[in-house]
Design a protein around this motif. Sequence first.
Motif, PDB file in Angstrom:
ATOM      1  N   ILE A  35       6.833  -2.578   4.569  1.00 33.64           N
ATOM      2  CA  ILE A  35       6.018  -2.827   5.763  1.00 33.64           C
ATOM      3  C   ILE A  35       6.701  -2.258   7.004  1.00 33.64           C
ATOM      4  O   ILE A  35       6.069  -1.619   7.851  1.00 33.64           O
ATOM      5  N   TYR A  48       0.216  -6.393  12.148  1.00 35.99           N
ATOM      6  CA  TYR A  48      -0.766  -6.211  11.092  1.00 35.99           C
ATOM      7  C   TYR A  48      -1.482  -7.525  10.784  1.00 35.99           C
ATOM      8  O   TYR A  48      -1.010  -8.621  11.093  1.00 35.99           O
ATOM      9  N   LEU A  71      -1.130  -4.490  -1.079  1.00 36.46           N
ATOM     10  CA  LEU A  71       0.313  -4.346  -1.291  1.00 36.46           C
ATOM     11  C   LEU A  71       0.701  -5.084  -2.566  1.00 36.46           C
ATOM     12  O   LEU A  71       0.550  -6.304  -2.662  1.00 36.46           O
ATOM     13  N   ALA A  93       4.776  -8.617   8.343  1.00 38.82           N
ATOM     14  CA  ALA A  93       3.463  -8.038   8.642  1.00 38.82           C
ATOM     15  C   ALA A  93       2.966  -8.515   9.996  1.00 38.82           C
ATOM     16  O   ALA A  93       2.434  -7.738  10.792  1.00 38.82           O
ATOM     17  N   ILE A 129      -2.588  -9.817   7.543  1.00 38.53           N
ATOM     18  CA  ILE A 129      -2.196  -9.971   6.142  1.00 38.53           C
ATOM     19  C   ILE A 129      -2.964 -11.138   5.555  1.00 38.53           C
ATOM     20  O   ILE A 129      -3.032 -12.219   6.145  1.00 38.53           O
ATOM     21  N   ILE A 160      -3.449  -5.821   5.429  1.00 36.06           N
ATOM     22  CA  ILE A 160      -2.718  -5.872   4.168  1.00 36.06           C
ATOM     23  C   ILE A 160      -3.281  -7.011   3.336  1.00 36.06           C
ATOM     24  O   ILE A 160      -3.313  -8.166   3.778  1.00 36.06           O
ATOM     25  N   THR A 179       9.037  -6.330   2.514  1.00 34.08           N
ATOM     26  CA  THR A 179       9.369  -6.298   3.940  1.00 34.08           C
ATOM     27  C   THR A 179       9.829  -4.910   4.379  1.00 34.08           C
ATOM     28  O   THR A 179       9.385  -4.397   5.418  1.00 34.08           O
TER      29      THR A 179
END
Length: 781
Positions: free
Chosen positions: A403, A439, A267, A434, A441, A416, A400
Amino acid sequence: MKKQKLALLCAASLITVALTGCRDQAANQLTPTSGQQTISTSVQPAGEPFDYEVDPETFTLTIIKNGVRIPASLGLPKTAVTDLVKEKDSMTWTYPGQVKVSIAKKNNYLDIHFDSIGAEQFQWPSVKAQSYVLPLGEGKIIPADDTNWRTFLDDQSYTWSESFSMDFFALKNDPFSLVYVVTNKFNDEVHFDTSSSLQFQFTHAFPSINKDKSYGFRLYVTGNDPQQMVQPYKSYIEESGKYVTLADKSKENPNIQKLYGAPQIYLWSESILTDHDVQWPKIRPLLSGALGEWLVKLLAGTAEGSDELAQVLKDIAKQNTLDAYQKRVVLGALNQGMKLKGFYSKAVFPNPGSEAQKLMDLGIDKLSEQKLYDLNKLLLKSVLKDAAGDISTWGQADSTDLINDMQKSGIQKAWIGLPNWADGLSNPRMVEAANQAGYLIAPYDSYHSIQEKPDPSWNTAFFPDPSLYDQATIAKKDGSKIAGFLQRGRKLNPTLAMPSVKQRVEGILQDGISYNSWFVDSDATGDIYDDYSPDHPTTQLQDMMARLDRFTYFAKDKHMVVGSEGGNDYASGVIAYAQGIESPVIAWGDPDMRENKNSPYFVGGYYAASGIPERYGKSVPIKPLYEKVYNDPVYALPLYKLVYNNSIITTNHWEWGTYKIKGDEADKMLYSLLYNVPPLYHLNRATWEQEKASILDYLKVWSPFHQQAVSQQMSKFAVLTEDRLVQSAQYGNDLKVIANFSEHEVKVDDDAIPAMSAVIYEGKQRSVFHAADNVKLLARK
């Protein structure tokens, strides 16, 4: 390196020894013209019985099975030997002043061992076969007479620990194969010779700083399908206790399961302040005063400098509006300035506000990196006032909000990666978003190179300890220092770096940033060194162990889901994911791809003032030779997956994401399904909008498949057509995929497999992914 040649002296008689072991009745062969080939779901034995002959005078080793004789190694120059001892199951001899050699029968393999008694290096074996099965990345089958590979490998020398992902190689012949397991991965080199057909020589060096003066092999006979060829190595790894499954790793860190079915996404949201956050008519006059002058002065000491900004400020002073280029330069300067410790100036920020003053009262030099960014945002807001929105909204549209949109679009799991840990520290809301989305990150981190002086554009190469550059860097045998990445700085000795590792990581995490994964560059590439520095001599083994200690620190002490570049299997016991096994760095030394900006093959630069740097985001073709040797499915074999599918998740190197190679997007997607490989994307807001339809269409099929396949072993692999463009893989008992890389429909057991498609079978359920149709969804320039 130049081709190494040893003139060896030898002597003695031919000796035949019978080896017995488990017999595999079905030895399937893998050849371009053999039609359908399958692998038994039963556990393959680690080798078959055979006889051998060896002539110590030339060290010619011949394997005999069912009356067929195949050389395991070509002969060396004839030399007299001493100390020849022949016993029932073994023999030993000495090349005077060079090495002692022993060969011993160990059930179903030969144990071949060398001890130096004076040699600085020794070349053995020298091999020639019909085809070679090599763990280059995921795995390749290379016919000895193949024009593409002979051109690519001509007179090339490869460092074993760096170039080969696992410690074995196989010589494929009719009717059986020979598998060498390399028992000492350090100080080895393979040199390819294409003067006639392709062959290679294996050379081991005995460094003066290493007390271990030995190397060796286990030599097995197997059938000709890939699973039979990898089984000796897999058994060897399991025997050593070094095989650790993802299930075992997830017992200590359940977050590892968030990788199952997760695409890997870099990202690119490095900007604290973006175009969404400012009102240009209000910000333009502010740049003509103290703020603009201060930015020019401040950035003059950085790698990028400030000449471009100074010119833009002169131009916009004469204009009423800013064009897109000028906006990028201004935003780049503001963002770069906010990441510097010296951003504060009383003259420029006379009224910083109470919140900023509290932070300054603590001492700017004593602030954590995260708090420094908080301060600098407050300082800039105090000058911009209503020319910029509320600080809490800065950068959120590109981070943000992106995501959240990914999650709402149906991406339930994702890894990520942030190109720099600073991206998260300057935007902790993004990192928390995240986490809330479920997720992983991770920041990018590296301890490979060290710079003498700090460089804001390369913060991973700077360490606060000033003694490291002179006292903890790696020296060659001649005393000169090994240069760092891109020939800048030096290479840092990992055995001396752990205090600095902990200092950096504690500093990043001290304010509670919610990273739950960590990406450590280079440590799993096999780029390891002997350090000849007199005050800290270090062997390659010690270098490697220090890197493993570094992984363990992140995994155990910091409870991170750890990944690294490369994925060479010495790291498989501790890391959970690896980037580079499936697509490595391609053609590092080709100037058309790396230097010539006018070349259609130029991969792009590392830096971008905004957006995704071309090195990662620009879609380019690659030269036909590279297309063949790196990407043609005809040469691909799932060697790594047959060993490690349920132990480590592998994907592409970040330079070579799913959409990087123009024209190969469909092949990449089919490959990722067949080999159970996460797609790798580089995204920002604009790219997400362009690629969203293609990504979501693919993940609807790929994510549930990977979720199931990654927890099982690859149990079957098959080449289904003579042109090798239709292949299948099975995971466990009930999950199977057939990939058709050809341009026409193919019938397999009365089932039609469409062109450029993958068919997934889960029990009695059947689903089809049409890669060609998916590529049409891309809205890329």
